[in-house]
Design an enzyme around this catalytic site. Structure first.
Site, short mmCIF file in Angstrom:
data_model
loop_
_atom_site.label_atom_id
_atom_site.label_comp_id
_atom_site.label_asym_id
_atom_site.label_seq_id
_atom_site.Cartn_x
_atom_site.Cartn_y
_atom_site.Cartn_z
N ARG A 1 8.25 4.71 1.86
CA ARG A 1 8.86 5.27 3.06
C ARG A 1 9.22 6.68 2.83
O ARG A 1 9.63 7.46 3.78
CB ARG A 1 10.04 4.36 3.20
CG ARG A 1 9.86 3.26 3.75
CD ARG A 1 11.13 2.33 4.25
NE ARG A 1 10.63 1.47 5.41
CZ ARG A 1 10.37 0.03 4.87
NH1 ARG A 1 10.36 -0.34 3.77
NH2 ARG A 1 10.06 -0.85 5.97
N ASP B 1 13.91 -3.05 -5.13
CA ASP B 1 14.00 -4.14 -4.20
C ASP B 1 14.71 -5.51 -4.96
O ASP B 1 14.12 -6.44 -5.08
CB ASP B 1 12.62 -4.65 -3.41
CG ASP B 1 12.13 -3.52 -2.75
OD1 ASP B 1 12.73 -3.01 -1.66
OD2 ASP B 1 11.22 -2.87 -3.30
N ALA C 1 3.68 6.56 -7.67
CA ALA C 1 3.81 6.25 -9.17
C ALA C 1 4.60 5.22 -9.69
O ALA C 1 4.29 4.62 -10.71
CB ALA C 1 4.41 7.77 -9.81
N GLY C 2 5.51 4.73 -8.64
CA GLY C 2 6.03 3.61 -8.98
C GLY C 2 5.33 2.25 -8.88
O GLY C 2 5.31 1.31 -10.03
N HIS C 3 4.48 2.30 -7.91
CA HIS C 3 3.58 1.11 -8.15
C HIS C 3 2.55 1.17 -9.43
O HIS C 3 2.24 0.10 -9.88
CB HIS C 3 2.57 1.10 -6.89
CG HIS C 3 3.16 0.94 -5.51
ND1 HIS C 3 3.32 1.95 -4.63
CD2 HIS C 3 3.75 -0.35 -4.99
CE1 HIS C 3 3.91 1.29 -3.75
NE2 HIS C 3 4.24 0.18 -3.85
N GLY D 1 0.83 -1.27 -0.02
CA GLY D 1 0.03 0.18 0.03
C GLY D 1 0.91 1.26 0.05
O GLY D 1 2.04 1.19 -0.39
#
Ligand code: PAF
Length: 275
Positions: free
Chosen positions: A184, A147, A29-31, A25
């Protein structure tokens, strides 16, 4: 868009192929770029699914789990606008029975980088991702390359356990000033946010240095500031994630940096040395 909170409801079939974007959640914009990639893979008639679950068993610090942003209504709006078909947004109790006793352990790739400084983190990631794969039964799932270690470990899990899902990697999405997008980032103060792009800038410049020592030294010099603390900074083999890569192989300069309680990660690919 169908929103389910009870994982059992996922037994109701969705039009195939289903492509999953697992998230915790606080969508940015990356998601949304991962969602667009999922749509490309699913096609106009397939199903794009997003899971929104702050997975408690992958947090090594209680304060980090507590502070993790959970703007569920805004996340659902973003999913709707992005054309997502199906969202799973469960409570922790719906995912983990109180007497759960089975965990997925990866015993090699998870020993370096984030795994070395966040004990149990990747056991929690592997366990929840395998559960999500079992619940959604996706044809494919999209994971970001920010990641990088997580991506490598999930690929290894899928390979070693014959999980029938294609893993689709997606390049790190960055803010205009180069900072890798992350949920984050929302927790950084204005001053910390202004300082943090030095991580990407320094990794990128250092990756051009001729050898490991020079790369690590240049990256350290560029990243360090009075506002941060380096958790790790390493050059690792891009396949095995072990330190001291052979100069003829693809490598990765990777860092984790604390700004106060907020831990940011980033990495920069390093091409194999010529000859
Ligand atoms: O990358 C993340 O957001 C999480 O680690 C994941 C893959 C959703 C598992 O909780």
């Amino acid at each position: 868009m169908r929103v389910v909170t009870d994982p059992a409801e996922l037994r109701q079939a969705s039009p195939p192929p289903l492509v999953l974007v697992p998230t915790m959640g606080a969508l940015h914009a990356g998601h949304l770029a991962l969602v667009r990639r999922a749509r490309e893979a699913a096609g106009p008639d397939g199903t794009v699914a997003v899971s929104i679950f702050v997975n408690p068993i992958q947090f090594d610090r209680a304060a980090d789990l507590e502070a993790y942003p959970r703007p569920l209504e805004a996340d659902l709006d973003r999913c709707r606008e992005a054309g997502v078909d199906l969202v799973l947004a469960p409570q922790a109790g719906a995912m983990y029975p109180p007497d759960r006793s089975v965990t997925v352990l990866e015993t090699s790739l998870s020993k370096t980088l984030c795994g070395a400084t966040r004990p149990g983190h990747f056991d929690g990631v592997c366990t929840v991702v395998l559960k999500l794969f079992n619940l959604f039964r996706p044809a494919a799932a999209v994971f970001g390359e920010k990641d990088f270690q997580q991506l490598a470990i999930i690929r290894r899990m899928v390979r070693d356990l014959d999980v029938p899902v294609d893993i689709i990697p997606f390049p790190t999405v960055r803010e205009a000033d180069g900072l890798a997008m992350s949920s984050r980032n929302l927790r950084l103060s204005q001053e910390q946010r202004a300082d943090a792009p030095r991580i990407h800038r320094s990794l990128r410049h250092a990756a051009g240095r001729p050898d490991r020592e020079a790369m690590v030294a240049a990256a350290r010099e560029g990243i360090e500031s009075p506002l941060n603390r380096i958790d790790y900074l390493e050059l690792v083999d891009a396949e095995t994630l072990q330190p001291h890569p052979d100069p003829g192989r693809r490598a990765l300069l990777a860092a984790a940096v604390f700004y106060g309680e907020v831990r940011l990660i980033d990495n920069q690919p390093v091409a194999p040395a010529a000859g």
